[in-house]
Design an enzyme around this catalytic site. Structure first.
Site, PDB file in Angstrom:
ATOM      1  N   ALA A   6       0.854  -1.185   0.000  1.00  0.00           N
ATOM      2  CA  ALA A   6       0.000   0.000   0.000  1.00  0.00           C
ATOM      3  C   ALA A   6       0.891   1.236   0.000  1.00  0.00           C
ATOM      4  CB  ALA A   6      -0.902  -0.008   1.227  1.00  0.00           C
ATOM      5  N   GLY A  10       3.746   8.814   0.452  1.00  0.00           N
ATOM      6  CA  GLY A  10       4.665   9.361   1.436  1.00  0.00           C
ATOM      7  C   GLY A  10       5.951   8.569   1.513  1.00  0.00           C
ATOM      8  N   VAL A  11       6.878   9.067   2.315  1.00  0.00           N
ATOM      9  CA  VAL A  11       8.194   8.446   2.410  1.00  0.00           C
ATOM     10  C   VAL A  11       8.140   7.090   3.101  1.00  0.00           C
ATOM     11  CG1 VAL A  11       8.758   9.681   4.552  1.00  0.00           C
ATOM     12  CG2 VAL A  11      10.607   8.818   3.106  1.00  0.00           C
ATOM     13  N   ASP A  12       7.301   6.934   4.115  1.00  0.00           N
ATOM     14  CA  ASP A  12       7.271   5.688   4.879  1.00  0.00           C
ATOM     15  C   ASP A  12       6.834   4.501   4.018  1.00  0.00           C
ATOM     16  OD1 ASP A  12       8.067   6.973   7.223  1.00  0.00           O
ATOM     17  OD2 ASP A  12       6.009   7.507   7.735  1.00  0.00           O
ATOM     18  N   SER A  13       5.724   4.659   3.300  1.00  0.00           N
ATOM     19  CA  SER A  13       5.241   3.540   2.490  1.00  0.00           C
ATOM     20  C   SER A  13       6.177   3.253   1.327  1.00  0.00           C
ATOM     21  CB  SER A  13       3.822   3.828   1.987  1.00  0.00           C
ATOM     22  OG  SER A  13       3.784   4.989   1.182  1.00  0.00           O
ATOM     23  N   MET A  32      -4.369   3.698  -2.755  1.00  0.00           N
ATOM     24  CA  MET A  32      -5.797   3.706  -2.490  1.00  0.00           C
ATOM     25  C   MET A  32      -6.336   5.122  -2.657  1.00  0.00           C
ATOM     26  SD  MET A  32      -6.002   1.178   0.812  1.00  0.00           S
ATOM     27  CE  MET A  32      -4.553   1.912   1.589  1.00  0.00           C
ATOM     28  N   CYS A 101     -10.299   3.655   9.593  1.00  0.00           N
ATOM     29  CA  CYS A 101      -9.695   3.473   8.274  1.00  0.00           C
ATOM     30  C   CYS A 101      -8.783   2.248   8.265  1.00  0.00           C
ATOM     31  CB  CYS A 101      -8.921   4.722   7.868  1.00  0.00           C
ATOM     32  SG  CYS A 101      -8.226   4.655   6.203  1.00  0.00           S
ATOM     33  N   CYS A 200      -7.953  13.251   7.322  1.00  0.00           N
ATOM     34  CA  CYS A 200      -7.674  13.452   5.897  1.00  0.00           C
ATOM     35  C   CYS A 200      -8.874  13.985   5.132  1.00  0.00           C
ATOM     36  CB  CYS A 200      -7.176  12.148   5.274  1.00  0.00           C
ATOM     37  SG  CYS A 200      -8.382  10.806   5.231  1.00  0.00           S
TER      38      CYS A 200
END
Length: 371
Positions: A6, A10-13, A32, A101, A200
């Protein structure tokens, strides 16, 4: 292993997907699309899943060298997260939409689709760890080593079955700076991208305004604990237990002490305010238990009621009848009761209660009103 990564943009994913691919897994990236407004942009949003985020995720996937797709989950997100948020506030409760979520989109809708397509696991950039130290060596959910970014609280509702099929490659990282440094080294353009924050789907951060636009006005009274009317309001959905500001009252308390929202009654449209001490509770009562392992009365635990709140020591007083680990991560009926060693303030119905044994997640449940 065939892994669905997923990718939020962003940087983390992005780093999580890169690590999964580097580990030898067959990785496919998916973004998503959760917003029904295709015009939503990051410059006008404080959250995630904007048009720019989808583009950033695509570029990161190309850099990693994995296939990339965009899945439209906006209907699921609207029905299962946004509508739930509105319904809960209308009922005088305080939900955490990030918890919903994770439960209903990222580890329900997404995992269901991944399974149907033959994927073995879902990989995300959450800061938490999966370790094989649960009962019988079963995979269990743990806090991240990065305590400041730990997301085990909002992930606890995923349940044991989803935990068995999830990868959190960032769980053992101690700092976000190390993740950003790795992203730079890998040539990922999102290495300096700011973190998303707040709700969000409330792009401007004005939660009360969002609720009023969708729920309308339902005027009522602001009263003290004795029933004396102190003011009026435009809707109980504009208040949460523990709130101090914006109460709509003119006269101060007789002793001059601050007053807080201590109860919300949508049926009578009353918002009850009182002294700070009325917010403190030693006993927590919750329903909709999701257990990672069997629980028993008398067990020592730590309890957390906010995403970045303190975990307080206590013990289980009561578990739902025949409450065992739900086979598919589902919920069990009945009440979960937990006694705390020290009182906690601002407990609101609708909040998520997460129980830990050390840094291992034991269970999650939904807090109810005072016992």
């Amino acid at each position: 292993m065939k892994v669905l990564a997923a990718m939020s943009g962003g940087v983390d994913s992005a780093v999580a997907a890169a690590r999964a691919a580097e580990a030898g897994h067959e990785v496919v990236g998916v973004h998503m699309a959760l917003s029904k407004s295709r015009d939503q942009t990051r410059t006008g949003s404080r959250g995630c899943c904007t048009v720019e985020d989808a583009s950033d995720a695509r570029v990161a996937a190309e850099r990693i060298g994995i296939p990339y797709y965009v899945w439209d989950l906006s209907d699921d997100f609207h029905d299962l997260v946004v509508e739930d948020f509105l319904t809960e506030y209308a009922a005088g409760r305080t939900p955490n939409p990030c918890v919903r979520c994770n439960e209903r989109i990222k580890f329900a809708s997404l995992l269901e689709r991944a399974t149907a397509l033959g994927f073995d696991a879902v990989c995300t950039g959450h800061y938490a760890s999966i370790r094989a130290d649960g009962p019988g060596g079963a995979p269990s959910l743990h806090r991240s080593r990065n305590q400041a970014k730990d997301q085990s609280y909002v992930l606890a509702v995923m349940g044991p079955e989803a935990a068995r099929r999830s990868l959190f490659p960032l769980g053992e990282d101690e700092t976000k700076e190390a993740v950003r440094a790795e992203a730079r080294k890998r040539g990922l353009g999102v290495s300096t991208k700011p973190d998303s924050y707040d709700i969000c789907f409330v792009a401007d951060g004005d939660t009360r305004g969002f609720l009023e636009r969708h729920l309308g006005e339902a005027p009522g009274e602001v009263v003290d604990t004795g029933g004396t009317v102190l003011g009026t309001h435009r809707g109980t959905h504009g208040f949460t237990v523990g709130q101090r500001r914006g109460l709509g009252i003119q006269q101060p308390a007789a002793d001059g002490a601050p007053r807080y929202v201590v109860d919300i009654d949508p049926a009578s449209r009353q918002v009850v305010i009182g002294a700070a001490e009325l917010l403190s509770r030693r006993e927590l009562v919750a329903t909709d238990l999701i257990a990672f392992e069997p629980l028993e009365a008398g067990r020592a635990v730590t309890a957390q009621i906010r995403a970045h709140g303190e975990a307080l020591p206590g013990r289980i007083l009561e578990v739902p009848t025949a409450a065992t680990t739900p086979a598919s991560g589902g919920t069990s009926g009945g009440l979960l009761r937990v006694a705390l060693d020290t009182p906690v303030r601002g407990v609101a119905p609708g909040q998520t209660l997460v129980l830990y044994d050390g840094d291992r997640v034991l269970a999650a449940a939904t807090l109810e009103r005072r016992p």
